[in-house]
Enzyme design. Structure first.
Site, short mmCIF file in Angstrom:
data_model
loop_
_atom_site.label_atom_id
_atom_site.label_comp_id
_atom_site.label_asym_id
_atom_site.label_seq_id
_atom_site.Cartn_x
_atom_site.Cartn_y
_atom_site.Cartn_z
N ASP A 142 31.79 -44.73 39.21
CA ASP A 142 30.26 -45.18 39.47
C ASP A 142 29.99 -46.35 38.71
O ASP A 142 30.66 -46.92 37.88
CB ASP A 142 29.71 -43.78 38.84
CG ASP A 142 28.16 -44.03 38.76
OD1 ASP A 142 27.61 -44.36 39.75
OD2 ASP A 142 27.56 -44.03 37.50
N LEU A 143 28.86 -46.93 39.02
CA LEU A 143 28.43 -48.28 38.49
C LEU A 143 27.49 -48.16 37.46
O LEU A 143 28.05 -48.14 36.22
CB LEU A 143 27.94 -49.22 39.48
CG LEU A 143 27.43 -50.56 38.86
CD1 LEU A 143 28.59 -51.20 38.76
CD2 LEU A 143 27.04 -51.31 40.24
#
Length: 215
Positions: A9-10
Site C-alpha cells: 500500500d502507499l
C-alpha cells in the site's frame, strides 16, 4: 514457500501522507459543511476511495467534493508529505535482492506517482495498480491479483503490506500473507483486530520476515 513478491500500500505505509489527507478532508468538510466535521471524522475517512467517503455525506455532490479535495491535496502535497524512517532503505534492499515489487493503492495513478517520486521510490516499482486501473478496490482481491499477474507472481509467494483494514482483508481475500505497520494512524490495536500474519514495528522488520538480512 519462500516469499519473493511484496505488494505495498502507499499512503500511511510507504509515505506519511496522514497530515496531508486529514488537511484535505478538513478543507473539503469546511467548504461544504462549515463547523460540522472535525479531525476524528477525517481520520475515519482514511483508506477507502474518496468517492466512498464523500458518498456518505452527499451522493449528489461526490464528484464536486472529490475535485475540491484533490485540488487542495495537490497544492499542499510536497509540503505536508513526509518519509517514514527505514522505508527507502528497505525497499531498495528488496529491489537489489531481486524481489518482485508492486504498489497497490486506492489513489489515482497521478497522485500515487507524485508521492513515490517525492522520495525517490518510483525507481523500485515497475508495477503500480491504482484506483483508475481497477473496477473493484481493496478489500476486493482484484487489485492484488492484477499486480501479481503483472509481476508473474504466485499468491503463496506473496505478501501484502499495508496500514489499514482493507489492506489486510484484501490480502486475505487474495490468498496471500499479510503484514501491517504498527505505526498505522488508527493505532496498532485497531489493525491487529483484522488478524494480519505479521505486525511491523518499523519497515525494516519486513526484511527479517522475507529472509533478507538488513545491511
Amino acid at each position: 514457500m519462500e516469499i519473493n513478491t511484496v505488494l505495498f500500500d502507499l499512503d500511511g505505509t510507504l509515505i506519511n501522507t496522514n497530515e496531508l489527507i486529514i488537511s484535505s478532508f478538513l478543507h473539503t468538510f469546511e467548504t461544504y459543511y462549515p463547523g460540522k466535521y472535525g479531525r476524528k471524522d477525517a481520520i475515519e475517512c482514511i483508506g477507502p476511495p474518496l468517492t466512498d467517503s464523500f458518498k456518505r455525506l452527499d451522493p449528489e455532490r461526490v464528484e464536486e467534493m472529490v475535485a475540491t479535495y484533490r485540488k487542495h491535496n495537490h497544492a499542499h502535497h510536497d509540503k505536508l508529505v513526509e518519509p517514514y524512517e527505514g522505508v527507502y532503505e528497505t525497499v531498495k534492499t528488496l529491489h537489489e535482492q531481486g524481489f518482485k515489487l508492486a504498489i497497490v493503492t486506492t489513489k489515482i495513478r497521478e497522485t500515487a506517482m507524485k508521492g513515490l517520486k517525492l522520495f525517490g521510490l518510483d525507481e523500485f516499482f515497475d508495477v503500480i495498480v491504482a484506483l483508475d486501473d481497477v473496477e473493484n478496490v481493496k478489500p476486493n482481491p482484484e487489485p492484488l491479483e492484477k499486480a501479481m499477474n503483472a509481476l508473474g507472481a504466485k499468491k503463496e509467494e506473496t505478501i501484502m503490506v499495508g496500514d489499514n483494514s482493507h489492506d489486510i482483508l484484501g490480502g486475505k481475500n487474495a490468498g496471500v500473507k499479510t503484514a501491517v505497520v504498527g505505526y498505522a494512524i488508527r493505532g496498532e490495536d485497531y489493525v491487529r483486530q483484522f488478524d494480519p500474519d505479521y505486525v511491523l514495528r518499523s519497515m525494516p522488520d519486513l526484511l527479517d520476515i522475507v529472509g533478507v538480512k538488513a545491511r
